[in-house]
Structures are given as C-alpha cells and as structure tokens.
Design a protein around this motif. Sequence first.
Motif, mmCIF file in Angstrom:
data_model
loop_
_atom_site.group_PDB
_atom_site.id
_atom_site.type_symbol
_atom_site.label_atom_id
_atom_site.label_comp_id
_atom_site.label_asym_id
_atom_site.label_seq_id
_atom_site.Cartn_x
_atom_site.Cartn_y
_atom_site.Cartn_z
ATOM 1 N N VAL A 1 0.845 -1.189 0.000
ATOM 2 C CA VAL A 1 0.000 0.000 0.000
ATOM 3 C C VAL A 1 0.881 1.240 0.000
ATOM 4 N N GLU A 2 0.472 2.222 -0.808
ATOM 5 C CA GLU A 2 1.218 3.476 -0.897
ATOM 6 C C GLU A 2 0.234 4.629 -0.739
ATOM 7 N N LEU A 3 0.598 5.616 0.038
ATOM 8 C CA LEU A 3 -0.241 6.790 0.249
ATOM 9 C C LEU A 3 0.237 7.910 -0.667
ATOM 10 N N GLY B 1 -1.204 11.662 -1.408
ATOM 11 C CA GLY B 1 -2.219 12.670 -1.089
ATOM 12 C C GLY B 1 -3.280 12.079 -0.185
ATOM 13 N N GLN B 2 -4.540 12.119 -0.616
ATOM 14 C CA GLN B 2 -5.663 11.575 0.150
ATOM 15 C C GLN B 2 -6.062 10.176 -0.319
ATOM 16 N N SER B 3 -5.232 9.561 -1.166
ATOM 17 C CA SER B 3 -5.582 8.269 -1.744
ATOM 18 C C SER B 3 -4.596 7.176 -1.354
ATOM 19 N N VAL B 4 -5.138 5.975 -1.197
ATOM 20 C CA VAL B 4 -4.334 4.793 -0.909
ATOM 21 C C VAL B 4 -4.269 3.966 -2.186
ATOM 22 N N PHE B 5 -3.053 3.651 -2.627
ATOM 23 C CA PHE B 5 -2.839 2.835 -3.819
ATOM 24 C C PHE B 5 -2.479 1.420 -3.372
ATOM 25 N N VAL B 6 -3.221 0.429 -3.874
ATOM 26 C CA VAL B 6 -2.989 -0.966 -3.521
ATOM 27 C C VAL B 6 -2.495 -1.696 -4.762
ATOM 28 N N ASP B 7 -1.316 -2.284 -4.656
ATOM 29 C CA ASP B 7 -0.721 -3.021 -5.763
ATOM 30 C C ASP B 7 -1.148 -4.482 -5.656
ATOM 31 N N LEU B 8 -2.199 -4.837 -6.395
ATOM 32 C CA LEU B 8 -2.753 -6.186 -6.349
ATOM 33 C C LEU B 8 -1.743 -7.226 -6.814
ATOM 34 N N ASP B 9 -0.982 -6.915 -7.843
ATOM 35 C CA ASP B 9 0.026 -7.859 -8.337
ATOM 36 C C ASP B 9 1.070 -8.159 -7.267
ATOM 37 N N ARG B 10 1.475 -7.136 -6.546
ATOM 38 C CA ARG B 10 2.469 -7.331 -5.482
ATOM 39 C C ARG B 10 1.893 -8.158 -4.334
ATOM 40 N N LEU B 11 0.615 -7.919 -4.017
ATOM 41 C CA LEU B 11 -0.053 -8.708 -2.984
ATOM 42 C C LEU B 11 -0.065 -10.183 -3.375
ATOM 43 N N LEU B 12 -0.443 -10.458 -4.607
ATOM 44 C CA LEU B 12 -0.473 -11.851 -5.078
ATOM 45 C C LEU B 12 0.920 -12.463 -5.077
#
Length: 142
Positions: A99-101, A103-114
Amino acid sequence: MEVEFLRFIATDDDLRVLSRLLSPPSRLRNLAIEVIPDGLLLAGIYETILSLPFKCLWKLSVVDRKIVAELSDIKCVGVRLNLLKRYVLNALISNCNIVELRGQSVFVDLDRLLEEMIVPIRTNLSSLCCEAGQLVIECGNI
C-alpha cells in the motif's frame, strides 16, 4: 502467469467473508463492508477509552493498474470528522508494503499482494466499478 481477460464480481457477502480472513487492527470491532454505487462503506466500532461507532466511505478506481481507494467521508458517532482523514490513512499504511499513500488516496498493488502470497500472476487490472451490493473488477489487456 498473466491474465488476458477476467471479470470478477464480489458481492457484499463475499467481502464479508474476505474481511474475516484479513486481520484488522486490534482496536476495530464489528467491521462491516457494504458496496454502494458511490464506493465501499465501512462501518464498525473503534475501541479507545470509549466504544466509538464509525462509518467511512471509500471511493474506488484504477490508476496505473493499481486499486486506488480515496477516503471520501468519515463519521464517528454520526459526526463528520474529515479532519481525521490523514490520521486514518497513515494508520492504514503503517507496516504494509503493498500500500502506498499519495495525497488523500491509498494505492494498492494487487500484483504485489499476489506475489507475496506466492501466486505470481500479473492481473493487468483495468477497471473497478461499485454497484449496489457488488464490486465488479475487470482485468486484462483490453
């Protein structure tokens, strides 16, 4: 492996089951997730000295093949607490490398999670749509 095309529909019930597999922070209880046309509505109780019921709305989208969750609104005991957004966002990303923050948004890297789950799949995440009661996720090179 690489996804060429996949349309995945997750219902409110599916997300409830998934939320049980995740380990939320110890101070959160009775976490409930509901998909509404505006995004994901999360509700629960935050335990401090008092039990504080809360609701927050997350607007979802896809940017650069990552899931983007923007904390749109947060209420505690029925009172809007948008001043706490930054605190909530920082608490969410602590100790999490998928997860990367920004500004006001959280970016989730689904490929990295998998990848961390030892499932080497490139999803080619392309879109995400919230409808009443279901989350529609599309992947692939369209």
